[in-house]
Every structure is written in C-alpha cells, then in structure tokens.
Design an enzyme around this catalytic site. Sequence first.
Site, short mmCIF file in Angstrom:
data_model
loop_
_atom_site.label_atom_id
_atom_site.label_comp_id
_atom_site.label_asym_id
_atom_site.label_seq_id
_atom_site.Cartn_x
_atom_site.Cartn_y
_atom_site.Cartn_z
N LYS A 131 13.96 12.72 31.96
CA LYS A 131 12.60 12.89 32.64
C LYS A 131 12.21 14.32 32.73
O LYS A 131 11.20 14.78 32.64
CB LYS A 131 12.47 12.21 33.93
N THR A 141 24.90 14.67 35.07
CA THR A 141 24.46 15.99 35.54
C THR A 141 24.75 16.15 37.02
O THR A 141 25.16 17.33 37.26
CB THR A 141 22.92 16.15 35.49
N PRO A 144 31.36 10.37 33.06
CA PRO A 144 31.08 9.98 31.60
C PRO A 144 30.21 8.69 31.83
O PRO A 144 30.11 7.74 32.69
CB PRO A 144 32.40 9.37 30.95
N ASP A 156 18.72 8.93 33.64
CA ASP A 156 19.33 9.83 32.50
C ASP A 156 18.59 9.88 31.30
O ASP A 156 19.25 10.20 30.20
CB ASP A 156 20.65 9.58 32.43
N ARG A 190 14.06 3.95 61.46
CA ARG A 190 13.16 4.67 62.17
C ARG A 190 14.09 5.69 63.22
O ARG A 190 13.68 5.94 64.25
CB ARG A 190 12.33 3.85 63.21
N HIS A 229 18.34 16.63 36.68
CA HIS A 229 17.50 16.73 35.63
C HIS A 229 17.90 17.80 34.98
O HIS A 229 17.87 18.86 35.13
CB HIS A 229 15.99 16.82 36.25
N THR A 266 27.36 14.16 38.82
CA THR A 266 28.68 14.13 38.98
C THR A 266 29.61 14.40 37.89
O THR A 266 30.69 14.49 38.42
CB THR A 266 28.72 12.38 39.30
N VAL A 306 13.57 15.41 19.55
CA VAL A 306 14.47 15.51 18.58
C VAL A 306 15.56 16.74 18.98
O VAL A 306 16.00 17.17 17.97
CB VAL A 306 14.04 15.63 16.91
N GLY A 307 15.42 16.93 20.22
CA GLY A 307 16.34 17.92 20.58
C GLY A 307 15.98 18.45 21.87
O GLY A 307 14.97 18.08 22.38
#
Length: 438
Positions: A16, A310, A315, A13, A142, A41, A312, A427-428
């Site tokens: 990326k 993202t 918090p 989290d 396998r 993501h 689930t 920064v955002g």
Amino acid sequence: MSVIAVVGAQWGDEGKGRVVDYLAADADLVIRYGGGNNAGHTVVNPHGHFKLHLIPSGIFHTTTRNLLGNGVVINPPALIHELDELEAAGISCRNLFISDRAHLVMPYHVMLDQLEERERGTAKLGTTSRGIGPAYVDKVARRGLRVVDLLEPDAFRAQLATAIERMRRVVSGYFDAGGPNDELHATIEAALDEARIAEDYLAAGERLAARVVDGQALVDEALNRGDRILLEGQLGTLRDIDWGTYPYVTSSSPIPGGASLGAGLPAVRIDQVVGVAKAYTTAVGAGPLPVELHDADGDLLRDRGVEYGTSTGRPRRCGWYDAVAVGFSVRLAGYSSIALTKLDVLDAFERVRICVGYRDPRTDRTWGTVPASASVYERLEPVYEEMPGWLADTSSARSRTELPRAARAYVDRLQALAGVPISHLSVGPERDQMIVGS
C-alpha cells in the site's frame, strides 16, 4: 476533486505504501486513517529506501499535505523518532499534520500487549506488541488519552494518574501471589512510571503542537476546494476487526467504512477504492492461511520478495495467490480496481498456482468464500488452478504488452477471478516500475 481510498485486499503487507507513494504525485492531501506504528509501509523512490510506520506515504511529495487522522493511535516518541529519521535523510516533514482527536499509545499499552500475548501461551495472536490493541480498548472504553490532551498539561497529568492507578490493578491480575520475576517487574514499573511518562509525553506534545489541527476542519476545507485526496489504509481486509479472520485481526477497520470514520469525511465522498494485492499471498502473525507453503516454493517466494515484516522483521508466511480471499475482499470493500504488486517475484517459477476454492477434508464441503469460524478456516485445504510460469524478467516492462505471454495470461486470470479491473501492476519497487492501465 477525487477521493481515493487505498485498501489492503489481503492480510496486509500488500504494498500500500508503494502504491500511495506513486498516486500521491497527483494528490493534494494524504490521510492515514487507522492503526498505529504496528503498520510498516515500505517506499522506494528517488530519495532512497524508507520504512514508514506512522507517517503517511505522501510525505515524499513536497506539495502534498499529510494528515494522521483521528482513527490512528499515535505513540508520540515513536512518531518523533520517525520524523527525525526522515529529516536526517533530507525529507521535509513540514507538511505533516496530526488530528487533535487521535488517541495516544501509552507505555502501559505496550506493556499490556506483551503481557496478554504471554498469557495466551501457544494460542498467541502474533501481535506486533506495539500496544495498538490495548490503546483501542481504552478508546472504546472511553478512558483513552488523546493528542489534544497533550496541549493541556494539567489535565493530561490528572488523566494519566487515574490511568496508572487503574493499570496497576489490572497488571496485578496477571500474576499469582509471588508477583512477576525481577526482570518483568522492572519492565512493568518502567511502563507505569507516572513522572517519567508525563515528562516524556508532554515534551513530545510541545514538539508536535504546531502540527496538531482540527482534522475534520482540514479535511472539510480540502473537500470544498476540490482537492485530490488519498486515504491510506493499513493492514488488509482479512485483518479487519469485524470481517477478518477473527480473532487473528487488528483492532481497527482497514476497509473503506473505516476510512470514512478514521479520516473524518462522509462515506459518500469516496469516489474510488483501490484494493492492493500481491501477485501471491503473505501474512505475518498467527491464524488461518490455507495457501501457506512449507516447501521450496514458499522459501523462494520469501527470498525473492524479501518477505520480512517492516515493523517486526519477522519472516512472513508465504503462499500462492488466494483468489477466494481476494474475492471476499472485493465484495466487502467494493473495489473500483486492484493494484497488483510484486509480479516480478514470480519470474523464477516454472509454474504458478491460484487458489480458486477451499475444501473441508472433514465434511468434503467446498467453500467459495472466507468462513466466519477460524477453527473451520484452519482446516480448509486450497483448491488450485495451475498455469505455466514465464521464467523471464518482467522488471523492465513498462506496459502489459511488454510482459511475457504467460505473465499476461496470469494477470488476466486474476482480473477475471476478482471481477474488477487491475488498474496498476508493479514489476518492481521503483516508481517507474508501475504499469498503469491495460
């Protein structure tokens, strides 16, 4: 030519997807190399606000090809749902390809994931219950089904019949003679409905068939052309199956070694590794997190950072920046540089803290690294440095010189502790809110 691996430097989290979306403007190929739709993501760009689970974050750049590598485990219906959502939003997905060697997440994997968490009781790992772990178990044992099998319906049905028969034996071991209750019984039967699974997955295979490629050949051709390649990781180093806070880990390797295996390219071809770290710490799921805050500061971090999973919606656990954990990650993954995200979340704090060590209250021992034992790690207490906050908006800064003095000092201190440059500073969430260079 350059090959850049983008790797999570914390517990996942870290942002990326946001970093890959930014870097993909100059990339020819983006490869997702591990995990499944347990990943989440978040990408904000001129097209809108998106939450990706399987599809690489380079999909928003029309000239960039995107590959789901052989190291990914793919739930075909979930992938199709994600494709449909993107295309409904006006995003072309014609440049998405799928390695024929990627393994499949089956409905019985999801069911088994949920049964295993149920069985753990209070010792739950906090998985996303998306079937990722059981899919990797079948891969290593396998007996997994792969994307290429969807293109051979008769062989797929035969392998599926064998898998369902085995899974019925496995499931019976989770219950006493009375068996599961009616609701759980219905869930299990749906996950083991051989005819329905065959119909759904083979239909998905028909729809995805044109995207299925020899992933290694595609990657090799890109390398030979000198293409610019991004390797997109999932989760973070502290969730690595070997090096993370075991057993509170994922079932694959998010670190650069895993990138080589999961993308299908030689490790020596990776030119740079960018570690992505938040300006504070977050984690989802159970396990040690020495810097976790259970106070107003933790609540403020969560609220300002919108720290909810993202995939689930759970918090996230929040705390101050853990330089010990990131330092461990730097040494293990060999980052060329760090992309530091969400600095702006700290704008509201009068003072900020950095964890620079751990102390064991039982032995009074100090730790400068991450211990192998989760039970030891659970009891460690953070040793903090405190720095003044800046109580000023950083979201409009477009260079480091535009940041408040205290914010620059904080970033400089994190860079010194990591021992590698902070090459990117966000920064955002927007693309133009990325500060590049010093």
